[in-house]
Design an enzyme around this catalytic site. Structure first.
Site, PDB file in Angstrom:
ATOM      1  N   ARG A  72      53.878  41.089  36.415  1.00 26.81           N
ATOM      2  CA  ARG A  72      53.149  40.397  37.451  1.00 26.81           C
ATOM      3  C   ARG A  72      52.908  41.243  38.513  1.00 26.81           C
ATOM      4  O   ARG A  72      51.990  41.397  39.132  1.00 26.81           O
ATOM      5  CB  ARG A  72      53.478  39.024  37.751  1.00 26.81           C
ATOM      6  CG  ARG A  72      53.065  38.352  38.870  1.00 26.81           C
ATOM      7  CD  ARG A  72      53.089  37.118  39.158  1.00 26.81           C
ATOM      8  NE  ARG A  72      54.332  36.445  38.686  1.00 26.81           N
ATOM      9  CZ  ARG A  72      55.786  36.685  39.258  1.00 26.81           C
ATOM     10  NH1 ARG A  72      55.465  37.115  40.606  1.00 26.81           N
ATOM     11  NH2 ARG A  72      56.819  36.077  38.619  1.00 26.81           N
TER      12      ARG A  72
ATOM     13  N   TYR B 296      26.406  33.742  45.200  1.00 31.08           N
ATOM     14  CA  TYR B 296      26.944  33.605  43.732  1.00 31.08           C
ATOM     15  C   TYR B 296      27.584  31.953  43.828  1.00 31.08           C
ATOM     16  O   TYR B 296      28.392  31.467  44.653  1.00 31.08           O
ATOM     17  CB  TYR B 296      27.974  34.423  43.277  1.00 31.08           C
ATOM     18  CG  TYR B 296      28.774  34.065  42.179  1.00 31.08           C
ATOM     19  CD1 TYR B 296      27.735  34.335  40.926  1.00 31.08           C
ATOM     20  CD2 TYR B 296      29.823  33.799  41.786  1.00 31.08           C
ATOM     21  CE1 TYR B 296      28.303  34.228  39.690  1.00 31.08           C
ATOM     22  CE2 TYR B 296      30.308  33.426  40.567  1.00 31.08           C
ATOM     23  CZ  TYR B 296      29.591  33.585  39.586  1.00 31.08           C
ATOM     24  OH  TYR B 296      29.965  33.155  38.337  1.00 31.08           O
TER      25      TYR B 296
ATOM     26  N   ASP C 281      30.576  41.394  48.632  1.00 32.46           N
ATOM     27  CA  ASP C 281      30.715  41.254  47.089  1.00 32.46           C
ATOM     28  C   ASP C 281      29.693  42.417  46.631  1.00 32.46           C
ATOM     29  O   ASP C 281      28.449  42.234  46.731  1.00 32.46           O
ATOM     30  CB  ASP C 281      30.396  39.849  46.917  1.00 32.46           C
ATOM     31  CG  ASP C 281      30.359  39.694  45.450  1.00 32.46           C
ATOM     32  OD1 ASP C 281      30.225  40.571  44.587  1.00 32.46           O
ATOM     33  OD2 ASP C 281      30.265  38.564  45.015  1.00 32.46           O
TER      34      ASP C 281
ATOM     35  N   LYS D 144      31.041  42.362  35.164  1.00 31.86           N
ATOM     36  CA  LYS D 144      29.729  42.747  35.103  1.00 31.86           C
ATOM     37  C   LYS D 144      29.566  44.080  34.892  1.00 31.86           C
ATOM     38  O   LYS D 144      29.939  44.696  33.769  1.00 31.86           O
ATOM     39  CB  LYS D 144      28.911  42.055  36.440  1.00 31.86           C
ATOM     40  CG  LYS D 144      29.559  40.922  36.954  1.00 31.86           C
ATOM     41  CD  LYS D 144      29.009  39.826  36.076  1.00 31.86           C
ATOM     42  CE  LYS D 144      29.765  38.488  35.976  1.00 31.86           C
ATOM     43  NZ  LYS D 144      29.496  37.715  37.497  1.00 31.86           N
TER      44      LYS D 144
HETATM   45  C1  PLP Z   1      30.164  37.017  38.349  1.00 25.76           C
HETATM   46  C2  PLP Z   1      30.226  36.999  39.675  1.00 25.76           C
HETATM   47  C3  PLP Z   1      31.426  36.645  40.548  1.00 25.76           C
HETATM   48  C4  PLP Z   1      32.662  35.970  39.787  1.00 25.76           C
HETATM   49  O1  PLP Z   1      33.241  36.790  39.016  1.00 25.76           O
HETATM   50  P1  PLP Z   1      34.113  36.455  37.700  1.00 25.76           P
HETATM   51  O2  PLP Z   1      34.776  37.560  37.129  1.00 25.76           O
HETATM   52  O3  PLP Z   1      33.259  35.646  36.787  1.00 25.76           O
HETATM   53  O4  PLP Z   1      35.217  35.416  37.988  1.00 25.76           O
HETATM   54  C5  PLP Z   1      31.364  36.823  41.994  1.00 25.76           C
HETATM   55  N1  PLP Z   1      30.260  37.311  42.518  1.00 25.76           N
HETATM   56  C6  PLP Z   1      29.347  37.789  41.773  1.00 25.76           C
HETATM   57  C7  PLP Z   1      28.179  38.282  42.745  1.00 25.76           C
HETATM   58  C8  PLP Z   1      29.228  37.503  40.444  1.00 25.76           C
HETATM   59  O5  PLP Z   1      28.054  37.972  40.078  1.00 25.76           O
END
Ligand code: PLP
Length: 386
Positions: A51, A103, A175, A200
């Site tokens: 962890r 998001y 982000d 992504k």
């Molecule tokens: C998908 C996404 C998230 C969250 O990520 P997860 O891996 O699905 O928890 C946060 N911000 C943006 C812009 C996203 O597209």
């Protein structure tokens, strides 16, 4: 060669990545272990319990820090687990300023989880930097930037907002999921923290869920490593391996996807059934100049609205594409089509959605790396069904 001397295309393949010293394996091994043997109490090789540290995760964290130009990075079980750790830097009474076109999951964690712990949030139009400055008060502790925004593809001026945050001694986080570090590196524009859903573009193949925070300073990284270990939302080593593999082609994939998106945006713009196209690469997009300044290309995400602005028309398009698959998520090699109002942004109240133009007929595309003309033909055939 030092990481900061490497070009981006070299970093994705080499930064932090060495052949395995015990075998020569060129690919980073998947260290599928929960614990590590100590020579004597307290004498170990830097790894005690998985962890707290894992060698596969460590390589990914080093690589991500190099790609974003940060001091260190911390990986988590998902993008939202990474965001959760950042929010744990705050205390009751603290306030967040975030974009009103956020998001859906990021909105949900702030409003549905952290609000009840006494954290207050202001969701505002961050294109208006004066409004951001006006919203700041003594309790403001975090400015949360997402750009390009989701799903309206607005562009927020990272450099301007981060300098406002610095002036007021407020933490800033960007982000960077939609752009990827290939297109945009917020730390170089003044951000303290960068968040990624590596699910992504970084992973890039729709086969893994993983999150990361890249930190501008060692101190911030230490705080987040502490939260990571204390709260425990770590990801497994196989997931790190998949993301490391995905990153090796990040620049090739993103470049191709951006090229395709640009061609598709131009096609949609001229289409008689389309009322609006939201894509920062179009000259008449209000954020075009800022995008040009802070991004390498204009990204591979775009949204469009239909002249027949009702759910039935959107449904006709969404259920008739053959190459664009109807699914949540983005950033994979395959193209996806989505309906923000009922899918990714269903957790945002309708009146909030409508305020930012997120109508019932809005359609979002994550453009992949297939042939652009095939993708255009697919959309043309689906639009004929409206
Ligand atoms: C998908 C996404 C998230 C969250 O990520 P997860 O891996 O699905 O928890 C946060 N911000 C943006 C812009 C996203 O597209």
């Amino acid at each position: 060669m030092k990481h900061d001397k490497m070009k981006f295309e070299t970093k994705v393949i080499h930064a932090g990545i060495e052949p395995d010293p015990s075998t020569g394996a060129i690919m980073t091994p998947i260290f599928q272990t929960s614990t590590y043997v100590q020579e004597e109490p307290g004498k170990h090789k830097g790894f005690e319990y998985a962890r707290t540290q894992n060698p596969t995760r460590k390589v990914l964290e080093t690589n991500l820090a190099a790609l974003e130009g940060g001091a260190d990075a911390v990986c988590f079980g998902s993008g939202l687990a990474a965001m959760d750790a950042i929010l744990k830097l705050l205390s009751p009474g603290d306030e967040i300023i975030a974009t009103n076109d956020l998001y859906g999951g990021s909105y949900r964690i702030i409003v549905r989880i952290y609000q009840k712990f006494g954290i207050k949030a202001h969701f505002i139009n961050m294109e208006d930097t004066e409004l951001v400055e006006k919203t700041i008060n003594d309790n403001t502790k975090l400015i949360w930037i997402e750009t390009p925004t989701n799903p309206m593809l607005k562009i927020i001026d990272i450099e301007k907002l981060c300098s406002i945050a610095k002036k007021h001694n407020i933490l800033s986080c960007v982000d960077n999921t939609f752009a990827s570090p290939y297109l945009q590196q917020p730390i170089s524009l003044g951000a303290d923290l960068v968040l990624h859903s590596a699910t992504k573009y970084l992973g890039g193949h729709s086969d893994v869920v993983l999150g990361a925070v890249i930190c501008s300073t060692k101190e911030l990284a230490e705080q987040l490593h502490f939260i990571q270990n204390a709260s425990g939302a770590v990801n497994g080593p196989f997931d790190c391996f998949l993301v490391l593999r995905g990153i090796k082609t990040l620049h090739v994939r993103v470049k191709q996807a951006c090229k395709n998106a640009r061609k598709i945006a131009k096609f949609l713009k001229k289409h008689p059934k389309v009322s609006k196209v939201y894509f920062p690469g179009l000259k008449d997009h209000p954020g075009h100049d800022i995008a040009k300044k802070q991004m390498k290309y204009f990204g591979a995400m775009l949204s469009f609205d239909l002249k027949a602005d009702n759910y039935e028309s959107a449904k006709a398009v969404l259920s008739n594409t053959k190459l664009f698959s109807l699914a949540e998520s983005l950033g994979g090699v395959e193209s996806l089509i989505g309906h923000p109002a009922s899918m990714t942004h269903a957790s945002i109240p309708r009146e909030e959605r409508m305020k930012v133009g997120l109508t019932d007929s809005l359609i979002r595309l994550s453009v992949g790396i297939e042939d652009a003309d095939d993708l255009i033909q697919d959309l043309a055939e689906a639009l004929d069904k409206v």
